[in-house]
Design a protein around this motif. Structure first.
Motif, mmCIF file in Angstrom:
data_model
loop_
_atom_site.group_PDB
_atom_site.id
_atom_site.type_symbol
_atom_site.label_atom_id
_atom_site.label_comp_id
_atom_site.label_asym_id
_atom_site.label_seq_id
_atom_site.Cartn_x
_atom_site.Cartn_y
_atom_site.Cartn_z
ATOM 1 N N GLN A 224 3.809 -3.631 -10.365
ATOM 2 C CA GLN A 224 2.660 -2.752 -10.158
ATOM 3 C C GLN A 224 2.866 -1.879 -8.929
ATOM 4 O O GLN A 224 2.596 -0.669 -8.943
ATOM 5 C CB GLN A 224 1.381 -3.584 -10.003
ATOM 6 C CG GLN A 224 0.114 -2.754 -9.869
ATOM 7 C CD GLN A 224 -1.119 -3.617 -9.664
ATOM 8 O OE1 GLN A 224 -1.045 -4.861 -9.699
ATOM 9 N NE2 GLN A 224 -2.257 -2.993 -9.450
ATOM 10 N N GLU B 147 -4.494 10.417 -0.834
ATOM 11 C CA GLU B 147 -4.954 9.179 -1.445
ATOM 12 C C GLU B 147 -4.014 8.028 -1.096
ATOM 13 O O GLU B 147 -2.911 8.245 -0.596
ATOM 14 C CB GLU B 147 -5.023 9.337 -2.968
ATOM 15 C CG GLU B 147 -3.678 9.665 -3.604
ATOM 16 C CD GLU B 147 -3.775 9.870 -5.094
ATOM 17 O OE1 GLU B 147 -4.886 9.716 -5.647
ATOM 18 O OE2 GLU B 147 -2.738 10.179 -5.712
ATOM 19 N N HIS B 148 -4.486 6.821 -1.349
ATOM 20 C CA HIS B 148 -3.637 5.647 -1.207
ATOM 21 C C HIS B 148 -4.003 4.648 -2.296
ATOM 22 O O HIS B 148 -5.117 4.645 -2.814
ATOM 23 C CB HIS B 148 -3.776 5.010 0.185
ATOM 24 C CG HIS B 148 -5.017 4.172 0.343
ATOM 25 N ND1 HIS B 148 -6.205 4.679 0.823
ATOM 26 C CD2 HIS B 148 -5.249 2.855 0.079
ATOM 27 C CE1 HIS B 148 -7.121 3.722 0.852
ATOM 28 N NE2 HIS B 148 -6.565 2.608 0.405
ATOM 29 N N HIS B 149 -3.026 3.821 -2.651
ATOM 30 C CA HIS B 149 -3.233 2.784 -3.659
ATOM 31 C C HIS B 149 -2.644 1.485 -3.115
ATOM 32 O O HIS B 149 -1.589 1.494 -2.481
ATOM 33 C CB HIS B 149 -2.552 3.157 -4.974
ATOM 34 C CG HIS B 149 -3.031 4.452 -5.558
ATOM 35 N ND1 HIS B 149 -4.187 4.546 -6.297
ATOM 36 C CD2 HIS B 149 -2.512 5.703 -5.495
ATOM 37 C CE1 HIS B 149 -4.365 5.797 -6.676
ATOM 38 N NE2 HIS B 149 -3.359 6.525 -6.202
ATOM 39 N N GLU B 150 -3.317 0.385 -3.357
ATOM 40 C CA GLU B 150 -2.851 -0.887 -2.811
ATOM 41 C C GLU B 150 -2.778 -1.955 -3.882
ATOM 42 O O GLU B 150 -3.463 -1.888 -4.907
ATOM 43 C CB GLU B 150 -3.751 -1.342 -1.660
ATOM 44 C CG GLU B 150 -5.203 -1.533 -2.052
ATOM 45 C CD GLU B 150 -6.082 -1.746 -0.834
ATOM 46 O OE1 GLU B 150 -6.526 -2.898 -0.635
ATOM 47 O OE2 GLU B 150 -6.332 -0.771 -0.109
ATOM 48 N N VAL B 151 -1.922 -2.929 -3.632
ATOM 49 C CA VAL B 151 -1.728 -4.072 -4.521
ATOM 50 C C VAL B 151 -1.896 -5.333 -3.681
ATOM 51 O O VAL B 151 -1.216 -5.492 -2.656
ATOM 52 C CB VAL B 151 -0.330 -4.049 -5.176
ATOM 53 C CG1 VAL B 151 -0.118 -5.297 -6.029
ATOM 54 C CG2 VAL B 151 -0.156 -2.791 -6.013
ATOM 55 N N LEU C 30 3.443 2.294 -8.751
ATOM 56 C CA LEU C 30 2.683 3.184 -7.876
ATOM 57 C C LEU C 30 3.627 4.049 -7.036
ATOM 58 O O LEU C 30 3.377 5.245 -6.834
ATOM 59 C CB LEU C 30 1.762 2.366 -6.966
ATOM 60 C CG LEU C 30 0.573 1.680 -7.632
ATOM 61 C CD1 LEU C 30 -0.139 0.767 -6.633
ATOM 62 C CD2 LEU C 30 -0.405 2.713 -8.193
ATOM 63 N N LEU D 46 0.859 -1.183 0.000
ATOM 64 C CA LEU D 46 0.000 0.000 0.000
ATOM 65 C C LEU D 46 0.895 1.233 0.000
ATOM 66 O O LEU D 46 1.783 1.361 0.845
ATOM 67 C CB LEU D 46 -0.931 -0.026 1.212
ATOM 68 C CG LEU D 46 -1.954 1.094 1.356
ATOM 69 C CD1 LEU D 46 -3.180 0.579 2.125
ATOM 70 C CD2 LEU D 46 -1.387 2.304 2.088
#
Length: 315
Positions: free
Chosen positions: A158, A143-147, A162, A137
């Motif tokens: 990926q 914001e946050h983005h997770e895999v 990010l 993460l």
């Protein structure tokens, strides 16, 4: 996305994060048949589910966890024996990496945001080489983005993509959201998505440890294993005697007289309090603490930290 450095030490590229795979052999983060990592088995009694596999039984030694004593073998041999475990293959490893505006700073070899990205990449490549499932993460100010953890190079790429995008979005004109506890929210999200027995790697600013974040780490440690890597810069710990210093952020201005001895002492005291708080938390949770600084090369710091950790375990 360009693989050429935008601003060396200030921003990171995907190509640089991919190149971190060449440094994995220099840092024994995870066990291999030929090398046993100082991190292996540090707190296996806290794992749940399929986090560890039984390895063997041996004679009990001073410092072994009494909860791992094999009472059947002990009764049969009339000598205390303990169970040994090793890390399970394909264990979920989840990297929580900060890329917020407060990390866009550095007076050493690189910015803290770059150090966090490099460390995340190095750990990710090491985990993939250990046949573990890797995910993570990336959280910024808004914001946050997770895999999701998967045992695939695509999953790691990926995550690295990010990281690079979040890092390149940072800049001197960007606005930090000081009212939002992004670290605490990221930890809460991790608690929601991770299965018991996962290993969570935390890379965040040293100043990120709020009351809420500490509570979330405590809750997360109940069902997962943690490795804490708080990031700092030399100027986070001491102000130079450089006269009048002017700071600006979002139109606000602040002036400090760095020749003021009381001010510098108070500044150092705040930094020491932050370090002590991380140490107390790590001791309370029984997890490894590996602070990182922009002052030195990443690989050298990790080698030294792991060597110290190994020495402590051997006592």
């Amino acid at each position: 996305m360009s693989s050429q450095p935008l601003s060396p030490g200030i921003h990171i590229t995907l190509g640089e994060l991919i190149d971190m795979r060449h440094k994995v052999h220099e840092v024994p983060l995870f066990s291999t048949p030929a090398r046993r990592s100082p991190l292996a088995g540090l707190h296996h009694s806290k794992l749940r589910g399929r986090g560890v596999d039984f390895d063997q039984v041996r004679v009990y030694q001073a410092g072994d966890d009494v909860r791992t004593i094999d009472w059947r073998v002990t009764a049969r041999t009339q000598e205390p024996h303990t169970k040994l475990f090793h890390e399970e293959r394909e264990r979920p490893i989840f990297i929580i990496a900060e890329q917020s505006q407060r990390l866009f700073f550095g007076s050493g070899l690189c910015f803290k945001s770059v150090l966090a990205a490099r460390a995340a990449a190095l750990i990710g490549w090491a985990a993939l080489g250990h046949n573990d499932r890797i995910g993570g993460l990336v959280f910024a100010d808004n914001e946050h983005h997770e895999v999701k953890p998967r045992r695939s190079k695509q999953s790691l790429l990926q995550l690295l993509n990010l990281l690079a995008r979040a890092n390149q979005a940072l800049g001197p004109e960007s606005q930090a959201n000081t009212a939002r506890d992004n670290f605490g929210l990221a930890l809460r999200r991790a608690r929601e998505v991770l299965r018991p027995g996962s290993l969570v790697i935390v890379l965040c600013d040293e100043r990120a440890l709020s009351d809420n974040a500490e509570q979330q780490l405590t809750l997360l440690a109940r069902h997962t294993d943690l490795l804490l890597l708080p990031l700092s810069d030399p100027l986070d710990h001491a102000l130079p005697a450089a006269g009048l210093l002017r700071f600006t952020q979002g139109g606000a201005q602040l002036e400090l007289d760095s020749h003021n001895g009381d001010l510098r002492q108070a500044y150092r005291a705040q930094a020491q309090a932050r370090e002590a708080r991380w140490q107390r938390l790590a001791q309370k949770l029984g997890v490894p603490l590996l602070p990182l600084s922009t002052q030195s090369e990443l690989v050298e710091q990790l080698q030294e930290q792991l060597s110290t950790l190994h020495s402590r375990k051997s006592l």
